[in-house]
Design a protein around this motif. Sequence first.
Motif, short mmCIF file in Angstrom:
data_model
loop_
_atom_site.label_atom_id
_atom_site.label_comp_id
_atom_site.label_asym_id
_atom_site.label_seq_id
_atom_site.Cartn_x
_atom_site.Cartn_y
_atom_site.Cartn_z
N GLY A 38 0.77 -1.24 0.00
CA GLY A 38 0.00 0.00 0.00
C GLY A 38 0.80 1.28 0.00
O GLY A 38 0.23 2.36 0.23
N ARG A 39 2.08 1.22 -0.30
CA ARG A 39 2.88 2.45 -0.38
C ARG A 39 4.10 2.22 -1.26
O ARG A 39 4.48 1.08 -1.53
CB ARG A 39 3.33 2.91 1.01
CG ARG A 39 4.27 1.96 1.71
CD ARG A 39 4.48 2.36 3.17
NE ARG A 39 5.46 1.49 3.83
CZ ARG A 39 6.75 1.76 3.95
NH1 ARG A 39 7.25 2.88 3.41
NH2 ARG A 39 7.56 0.93 4.57
N PHE A 40 4.71 3.32 -1.70
CA PHE A 40 5.92 3.23 -2.50
C PHE A 40 7.14 3.11 -1.59
O PHE A 40 7.31 3.90 -0.66
CB PHE A 40 6.07 4.45 -3.41
CG PHE A 40 5.20 4.41 -4.63
CD1 PHE A 40 5.52 3.56 -5.69
CD2 PHE A 40 4.05 5.17 -4.71
CE1 PHE A 40 4.71 3.50 -6.81
CE2 PHE A 40 3.24 5.13 -5.83
CZ PHE A 40 3.55 4.28 -6.89
N VAL A 41 7.97 2.11 -1.88
CA VAL A 41 9.16 1.84 -1.09
C VAL A 41 10.38 1.97 -2.01
O VAL A 41 10.38 1.44 -3.13
CB VAL A 41 9.12 0.43 -0.47
CG1 VAL A 41 10.42 0.12 0.27
CG2 VAL A 41 7.91 0.30 0.46
N GLU A 42 11.41 2.67 -1.53
CA GLU A 42 12.63 2.82 -2.33
C GLU A 42 13.32 1.47 -2.48
O GLU A 42 13.57 0.78 -1.50
CB GLU A 42 13.57 3.81 -1.68
CG GLU A 42 14.85 4.04 -2.48
CD GLU A 42 15.78 5.05 -1.84
OE1 GLU A 42 17.01 4.89 -1.98
OE2 GLU A 42 15.28 6.01 -1.20
N LYS A 43 13.64 1.11 -3.73
CA LYS A 43 14.32 -0.16 -4.02
C LYS A 43 15.75 0.03 -4.49
O LYS A 43 16.64 -0.74 -4.14
CB LYS A 43 13.53 -0.95 -5.08
CG LYS A 43 12.09 -1.25 -4.70
CD LYS A 43 12.01 -2.12 -3.44
CE LYS A 43 12.51 -3.54 -3.68
NZ LYS A 43 12.31 -4.41 -2.50
N TYR A 44 15.97 1.03 -5.32
CA TYR A 44 17.31 1.26 -5.87
C TYR A 44 17.59 2.75 -5.89
O TYR A 44 16.69 3.57 -6.03
CB TYR A 44 17.43 0.71 -7.30
CG TYR A 44 16.91 -0.69 -7.48
CD1 TYR A 44 17.64 -1.79 -7.02
CD2 TYR A 44 15.70 -0.92 -8.12
CE1 TYR A 44 17.15 -3.07 -7.18
CE2 TYR A 44 15.21 -2.20 -8.29
CZ TYR A 44 15.93 -3.27 -7.82
OH TYR A 44 15.45 -4.54 -7.97
N ARG A 45 18.88 3.07 -5.78
CA ARG A 45 19.32 4.46 -5.90
C ARG A 45 20.67 4.48 -6.60
O ARG A 45 21.59 3.78 -6.19
CB ARG A 45 19.41 5.13 -4.53
CG ARG A 45 19.87 6.59 -4.56
CD ARG A 45 20.02 7.13 -3.15
NE ARG A 45 18.72 7.28 -2.51
CZ ARG A 45 18.11 8.45 -2.34
NH1 ARG A 45 18.70 9.56 -2.76
NH2 ARG A 45 16.94 8.52 -1.75
#
Length: 218
Positions: free
Chosen positions: A192-199
């Motif tokens: 239910g939310r956007f989660v950072e996966k890569y940077r």
Amino acid sequence: MRGLSGGPRSGPGRVSVRAAVPAVAGAVAVLLSGCMAGGTGARDEGPARAESATAPAVSPSPSVSSAKAAGRVDAVRLVKNDPQVSAEVKRELKPCVADEYPVDVSYGNLTGGPAADIVVNVLTCGDAVGVGSYVYREENGGYQHVFKAEEPPVYAEIDRGDLVVAKQVYATDDTVSVPSGENVITYRWVSGRFVEKYRTHNDYSNAVGTGASPVPDS
């Protein structure tokens, strides 16, 4: 990838960014603070140009609802009626020519919802600097705000089901037209939310585009 400021930067793993001239510094000086960055991401769909102010009206609600027309929404009204969009970005969201607004819109599957999600990028008129990026998800007949990034220059796109947000980075002595590098952040919809996966971070070469290319021997 569109949006952002700076001279053309292209090559493997990097896309061209819009050129911005020093005049943009006055237009978005309040918004350009801290570290800023930009980057890339191939679209699943889009961008489709936003409808003008003469598009079908939208009935606002606490869920930022919007009526559909032929699979498209009035993205300008969607952003203006969104209480989570900053006052600074709303001030930038004005017609550039006649009823044409500086808004890029992409449609695609980001959240696995019942309809295509909407990614909206708000730009400045003259220099196309991205000042705000937003994602809306259809729920109960309206559109819910589920993501925003308002640190210019910023630009968001859909890349194979992920949300890719690009930001350009400036050193203290950089001009608006020549950033030092870019950060590219990939988000994925989880629980239910956007989660950072890569940077990733890319440094730009200051030598590129500073002189004429040598003439090859005949």
